[in-house]
Every structure is written in structure tokens, then in C-alpha cells.
Scaffold this active site. Structure first.
Site, PDB file in Angstrom:
ATOM      1  N   CYS A  53       0.699  -1.221  -0.196  1.00 39.40           N
ATOM      2  CA  CYS A  53       0.032  -0.148   0.088  1.00 39.40           C
ATOM      3  C   CYS A  53       0.614   1.277  -0.063  1.00 39.40           C
ATOM      4  O   CYS A  53       0.504   2.393  -0.639  1.00 39.40           O
ATOM      5  CB  CYS A  53      -0.759   0.040   1.170  1.00 39.40           C
ATOM      6  SG  CYS A  53      -1.181  -1.637   1.997  1.00 39.40           S
ATOM      7  N   ASP A  85      -3.855  -2.668   7.480  1.00 40.14           N
ATOM      8  CA  ASP A  85      -4.567  -3.449   7.990  1.00 40.14           C
ATOM      9  C   ASP A  85      -4.399  -5.080   7.402  1.00 40.14           C
ATOM     10  O   ASP A  85      -4.849  -5.878   8.085  1.00 40.14           O
ATOM     11  CB  ASP A  85      -6.126  -2.984   7.535  1.00 40.14           C
ATOM     12  CG  ASP A  85      -6.597  -2.026   8.414  1.00 40.14           C
ATOM     13  OD1 ASP A  85      -5.525  -1.231   9.090  1.00 40.14           O
ATOM     14  OD2 ASP A  85      -7.676  -1.360   8.174  1.00 40.14           O
ATOM     15  N   CYS A 126      -2.494   3.168   2.829  1.00 36.54           N
ATOM     16  CA  CYS A 126      -3.299   2.125   3.445  1.00 36.54           C
ATOM     17  C   CYS A 126      -4.537   2.834   4.190  1.00 36.54           C
ATOM     18  O   CYS A 126      -4.346   3.963   4.486  1.00 36.54           O
ATOM     19  CB  CYS A 126      -2.694   1.186   4.119  1.00 36.54           C
ATOM     20  SG  CYS A 126      -3.522  -0.259   4.844  1.00 36.54           S
ATOM     21  N   ASP A 127      -5.473   2.232   4.419  1.00 40.47           N
ATOM     22  CA  ASP A 127      -6.902   2.635   5.182  1.00 40.47           C
ATOM     23  C   ASP A 127      -6.907   3.770   5.981  1.00 40.47           C
ATOM     24  O   ASP A 127      -7.398   4.842   5.684  1.00 40.47           O
ATOM     25  CB  ASP A 127      -7.243   1.415   5.878  1.00 40.47           C
ATOM     26  CG  ASP A 127      -7.824   0.206   5.005  1.00 40.47           C
ATOM     27  OD1 ASP A 127      -7.445   0.454   3.812  1.00 40.47           O
ATOM     28  OD2 ASP A 127      -8.388  -0.855   5.322  1.00 40.47           O
ATOM     29  N   LYS A 128      -6.104   3.640   7.262  1.00 39.23           N
ATOM     30  CA  LYS A 128      -6.273   4.541   8.087  1.00 39.23           C
ATOM     31  C   LYS A 128      -5.557   5.976   8.087  1.00 39.23           C
ATOM     32  O   LYS A 128      -5.650   7.002   8.495  1.00 39.23           O
ATOM     33  CB  LYS A 128      -6.078   4.191   9.482  1.00 39.23           C
ATOM     34  CG  LYS A 128      -6.833   3.088   9.987  1.00 39.23           C
ATOM     35  CD  LYS A 128      -8.285   3.049   9.883  1.00 39.23           C
ATOM     36  CE  LYS A 128      -8.932   1.782   9.916  1.00 39.23           C
ATOM     37  NZ  LYS A 128      -8.648   0.860   8.806  1.00 39.23           N
ATOM     38  N   GLU A 448     -10.946  -4.693  13.209  1.00 40.68           N
ATOM     39  CA  GLU A 448     -11.839  -5.218  12.094  1.00 40.68           C
ATOM     40  C   GLU A 448     -11.842  -6.714  12.190  1.00 40.68           C
ATOM     41  O   GLU A 448     -10.857  -7.506  12.637  1.00 40.68           O
ATOM     42  CB  GLU A 448     -11.161  -4.851  10.625  1.00 40.68           C
ATOM     43  CG  GLU A 448     -11.499  -3.272  10.430  1.00 40.68           C
ATOM     44  CD  GLU A 448     -10.769  -2.874   9.031  1.00 40.68           C
ATOM     45  OE1 GLU A 448     -10.111  -3.890   8.474  1.00 40.68           O
ATOM     46  OE2 GLU A 448     -10.807  -1.788   8.545  1.00 40.68           O
ATOM     47  N   SER A 474     -13.706  -4.743   7.870  1.00 37.39           N
ATOM     48  CA  SER A 474     -13.110  -4.408   6.751  1.00 37.39           C
ATOM     49  C   SER A 474     -13.841  -3.867   5.453  1.00 37.39           C
ATOM     50  O   SER A 474     -14.903  -4.511   5.409  1.00 37.39           O
ATOM     51  CB  SER A 474     -11.881  -5.466   6.217  1.00 37.39           C
ATOM     52  OG  SER A 474     -11.318  -5.186   4.968  1.00 37.39           O
TER      53      SER A 474
END
Length: 571
Positions: A53, A85, A126-128, A448, A474
Site C-alpha cells: 500500500c 490492515d 493504506c486505510d487509516k 476489524e 474491513s
């Protein structure tokens, strides 16, 4: 020089005789007087070697710096953390994930404050890391441009496009005897063939779409996959554009308004995006002092058509969106349908409507439907309320056929116990997994549950059971999986009072979540409830648990702009 340093934060570290010691540090890094006299732009990326990521972000940051320099600014590059994640999933490491959003925002704030930077260009993978950087931009309120690092290319397995979710689901197939260890190994070796964030409409790509719809990113900048050199063009343009924002004093809070947050929620629903947006949009709003919680988010979801046939509920991945015309064609058709506020300002200096003037919806593709031919008339994400979640909960319904479920509780006080149950196939059709004490405070960290939900799907039971939790799912999760149940178990929310065998009713058509147990019995259980201790009694996770608020309001950890007496950008 077109920039007056005497009106910018960097004057505190670069202007006047008393700043000679500060300037000596800049000379030590190869800067000259001309560099020091220009605005200082923090170029922050979440680059690291934890996962694909983030691996391309440093390359893109160099292009941002070139754009800043050519537009008469001085770039100052720094990195902050990410917790990825896909690596953290399915074990105690996932407790670090949501907490990392706050650390990303806090560390970016501290770096900018400490060095008096005048603006920010932020790159995230990535996500956060996406909401974390957007939160920091809104908190500091200096001219800012956000840029997504790009998605991963799809893998190929037996002639089909695959993502990491296929690997998680293959674990379930293996545990139930429907896949061999050799097949599992073959899949894991090809599922993730390049740099970039997960390819489906999971949290990273959801928040990338948000960055354009909310106005903090340049149009089209979130589209190209991470390996494509076109990303470097958008990085360069983002660097140039932040200098325009400094010159014209356009700041994030001019861009992030109640209406632009509604635009962001709209694109989440229209693309069948991650339920995590229900956490991140309120958190971004909080940094601006705007009241915009889960209730506001789900109201938008109720009236938004579901247009994008994207994984995990659909067929396509982010690369297909890019080839179909990018995020602007999604915004275009939503705008034509009256679902987008066109008057909202963006980092281009123009409004959404002005940005869309040259955009034409591509009818020669199958990834994105026009607004009047939706996959369904309401969004791919739905809010639920009831006696089991008085403050609310959220479920991703994109790709689901059955929007109602009635079953019987099978309770677990942590994800590991639930996963062990699934691995051993110690459950049956009609069960409702209740995974609790995984909320923001109780986890701590609001994990998650992808490992568990994917294993259930891999065993062919995805549409035969349901799962509810005060934790998260997720963006890659599919099936009747209800997250963010609030109040959480750690504060004796009703989810803490559920017992094995209780009848649970889930209705995503009418937005209901309830437990069929008389009130007097629940009250009796409440009197005997005891607070559950955790193993996290020091360190970052303990500190987080002491300050974090409800998931409904974004799981934030500080009072936000509503309590401000001054803003960094005005120092």
C-alpha cells in the site's frame, strides 16, 4: 516575490535577526537564502516497507516536491506511520489500526506546528492513513492538497482477477476441505502483484473517492494504480496547486463544509464503499467543528443510488474505475441526478460544478451505472438502530440479496474465539455471531473482523449466518455483517447483555436491529454486568482507551474545532 513570508507561519523560523540560529540549520541542509525566503510546504507521506500500500509513496513525494519547487515554494519532506490492515488483520495487531489514524493526524500536526510549515501536501496509501492526513489538514487549516498513492493491480488466478480478499476467503475453503494447501499457496503468490492499496472498494479506495468528492484532492488524482507513471504527473500537479492555495489563502475549512461532507457520504453509498467511512467522515467533520455523525451519514445513504459494481459485492476493482473514466464520472452522474452539491469549493479553486464542465459520463463501460439506471435505488451501505444498538450501527449491503435476517445469538468476547469457532466449523445455519468488547474503548482499538467473515464465506456459509459487533469490518467484508454497534459492550451497551440463544432481528430494508428479549430481563442482566478488564494497562492503547469517544461520532480522541480558541494557520 509573490509570497509575503511575514504573513505565513514559517516567519517564526526564518524571518528576522533573531531567527539566525534557525536559518543556520537550513543552510546545513543545502538550502540557500532564496529557498529560505519562500513558503515552506510540508510534504508528508505514509511511506514504509510494511506492505505494498505504501511502497510507492516516496517516489510520488519526489514529484510533489518538484511541483512545489517549480511554483516558488520550498518543500520539506517527512514521513509518518501507518499500520497496514492486511498485515494487522486477524490477530492482536489489529488493535493498532484505528489508533494509527489518530497517531497519523497527531504526528502530522506536531511536525507542522514544530517547524512552522505554511502548507501541506499529503500522500497516503493504506486505510487509516487517508482519513488521518485529511484530519490533520482540517485541524491545522493550512492550505492543503491530499493525494492517494494508488491501488494495487489485480492478481490473476485461474483466468480471473483476484484480490487479497480471495486469499482470506481461501483460508476458509482450506479449513473446510474445499481447497488444498497447494491451491492456497498458489493463490497467495499471485493475488498481490504490485505496489498499491487493496484493489476493491475497500476502505482505502473508498476514502480515495471521498478525497475527490469532498474537494481536498485534484480531480482524477485517485484513479491511476500505484505502479503507473501517471501518478507522478498528479503528484507534480498537487505540488504546484498547493502554492496556488497559499497565494489565494484557500484553506481546508473553506472546502470541507457540511455540504461537501454530504457529497463525500454520497460517493461512499454510490460506490458500495467501506462501512469505515461511517467513522472517518464524522472524524473529519469534528476537526472542522461541524456536527456530522453516523445519523447524518446514514441519511445520505438512504437516498443515494448504488451505481458502482465493485468488489467485494460486485465484479470490478479500482483499476477498472480508472479505465472507465475515473472518480469524476461517478461524481458527474450523481450531480446530474441531483445527488451532489455542485457549489462546493475544491482545491482547484473552482467548484465541483465548474470542475465537471468538461467531464462526460462514459456510456461505453460496465463498471459505473448512470444515476437513473442504478444497481439499487438506495446506497450500498445502510444504518441500523434498535434496542440492540440505540445509538446506531452500520452494514454494507452492496451485493447482498437478502436484506433481512432472523437468527439466534452465538456470543464471543473477542474475535479470536469467534475465528476458532469458524475454523472448527462449530456453528450452524441461522446463527448470529455476536463479537463484543472489540469497540473503540473496549478493544481497545475497534478491530476489524475480516479474517472471521472471510473464513465464513470460504466455507460457503456467507449468506446463511450473520455477524454483529461493536468492532469494525474491513471494507472487504461481505455478507450480513453489522459493525459499530453503539453503545459498545465496554460501557454496558445492550450488546454486552446478549446471551447465547437470544433471538436477533436484522432488517436492512427498514434500518432495524433488535433483540427479542423482554426489557425486564435485559434490566436484570444489566444489574449483574461487571466491567471487563483488558490486558492493555499502559502504553498507546491504554492512552487511547482513556480518551476515545463513541463510534457514532467518529471514535475521536479530542474536543475538536468546536472548542478551539485559536487555529494553527493563524499563528
Amino acid at each position: 516575490m509573490k509570497f509575503n513570508k511575514n504573513k505565513l507561519p514559517s516567519r517564526h523560523v526564518s524571518v528576522g535577526p533573531e531567527r539566525a540560529p534557525h536559518r543556520s540549520y537550513y543552510y546545513a541542509m543545502g538550502m540557500d537564502e532564496n529557498d529560505i525566503n519562500k513558503p515552506f510546504v510540508g510534504v508528508v507521506s505514509t511511506w514504509n516497507e510494511a506492505a505494498p500500500c505504501n511502497i510507492a509513496l516516496m517516489r510520488q513525494a519526489q514529484s510533489v516536491k518538484k511541483g512545489v519547487t517549480e511554483a516558488e515554494g520550498t518543500p520539506r519532506e517527512f514521513c509518518t506511520i501507518t499500520v497496514t490492515d492486511g498485515i494487522a488483520m486477524g490477530h492482536q495487531g489489529m488493535k493498532s489500526s484505528l489508533v494509527s489514524r489518530e497517531v497519523i493526524a497527531d504526528s502530522t500536526e506536531l511536525t507542522v506546528r514544530g517547524h512552522c510549515y505554511d502548507a501541506i501536501v499529503g500522500l497516503a496509501g493504506c486505510d487509516k492513513s487517508l482519513p488521518g492526513l485529511m484530519m490533520a489538514m482540517c485541524r491545522l487549516n493550512v492550505p492543503s492538497v491530499f493525494m492517494y498513492g494508488g491501488s494495487i493491480l489485480p492478481g490473476k488466478y485461474k483466468g480471473k482477477d483476484v484480490t487479497v480478499v480471495d486469499v482470506f476467503e481461501a483460508v476458509g475453503k482450506f479449513s473446510s476441505g474445499n481447497a488444498t494447501e497447494e491451491e492456497l499457496h498458489e493463490l497467495e503468490c499471485v493475488a498481490c502483484p504490485s505496489a498499491g492499496a487493496c484493489g476493491g472498494q475497500f476502505t482505502a479506495n473508498t476514502m480515495a473517492c471521498v478525497s475527490e468528492a469532498i474537494g481536498l484532492a485534484l480531480p482524477y488524482s485517485s484513479g491511476a494504480p500505484a505502479p503507473y507513471e501517471e501518478r507522478d504527473k498528479y503528484a507534480y500537479e498537487s505540488g504546484k496547486q498547493v502554492m496556488y492555495l497559499i497565494e489565494n489563502n484557500i484553506r481546508p475549512r473553506d472546502i470541507v463544509t457540511k455540504k461537501s461532507l454530504e457529497n463525500a457520504a454520497t460517493i461512499v453509498a454510490a460506490t458500495g464503499g467501506s462501512t469505515n467511512a461511517g467513522l472517518h467522515l464524522p472524524a473529519i467533520a469534528h476537526e472542522c467543528g461541524i456536527k456530522f455523525d453516523l445519523d447524518d451519514v446514514v441519511e445520505i445513504f438512504k437516498r443515494t443510488p448504488y451505481l458502482a459494481d465493485l468488489k467485494p459485492g460486485g465484479q470490478y476493482v479500482a483499476k477498472d474505475v480508472y479505465e472507465a473514466g475515473g472518480v469524476p464520472i461517478i461524481i458527474k452522474t450523481l450531480y446530474e441526478g441531483g445527488f451532489i452539491h455542485g457549489e462546493c469549493l475544491t482545491v482547484t479553486g473552482n467548484t465541483i460544478a465548474e470542475n465537471l464542465k468538461t467531464v462526460e459520463f462514459n456510456k461505453n463501460q460496465k463498471v459505473i451505472r448512470p444515476h437513473d439506471e442504478p444497481l439499487s435505488i438506495t446506497g450500498g451501505v445502510v444504518g441500523l438502530k434498535g434496542n440492540l444498538a440505540p445509538e446506531g450501527a452500520i452494514v454494507k449491503v452492496a451485493g447482498m440479496e437478502n436484506l433481512k435476517f432472523k437468527g439466534y445469538a452465538k456470543c464471543f468476547d473477542c474475535e479470536e474465539d469467534a475465528f476458532e469457532c469458524v475454523k472448527n466449523e462449530n456453528y450452524k445455519e441461522g446463527d448470529v455471531f455476536v463479537i463484543r468488547y472489540e469497540g473503540p474503548r473496549g478493544g481497545p482499538g475497534m478491530r476489524e473482523m475480516l479474517a472471521t467473515t472471510a473464513a465464513i464465506y470460504g466455507q460457503g456459509m456467507g449468506d446463511k449466518v450473520a455477524l454483529i459487533t461493536d468492532g469494525r469490518f474491513s471494507g472487504a467484508t461481505r455478507g450480513f455483517c453489522v459493525g459499530h454497534v453503539s453503545p459498545e459492550a465496554a460501557v454496558c451497551g445492550p450488546i454486552a447483555l446478549v446471551e447465547d440463544g437470544d433471538e436477533i432481528l436484522l432488517d436492512a430494508e427498514n434500518g432495524e436491529i433488535s433483540i427479542n428479549v423482554p426489557l425486564e430481563i435485559l434490566e436484570k442482566r444489566k444489574k449483574s454486568w461487571k466491567e471487563r478488564k483488558t490486558d492493555f494497562n499502559s502504553g498507546t492503547l491504554w492512552k487511547y482507551s482513556q480518551t476515545v469517544g463513541s463510534a457514532v461520532k467518529g471514535a475521536v480522541t479530542h474536543p475538536g474545532a468546536e472548542k478551539e480558541t485559536h487555529v494553527y494557520s493563524d499563528i
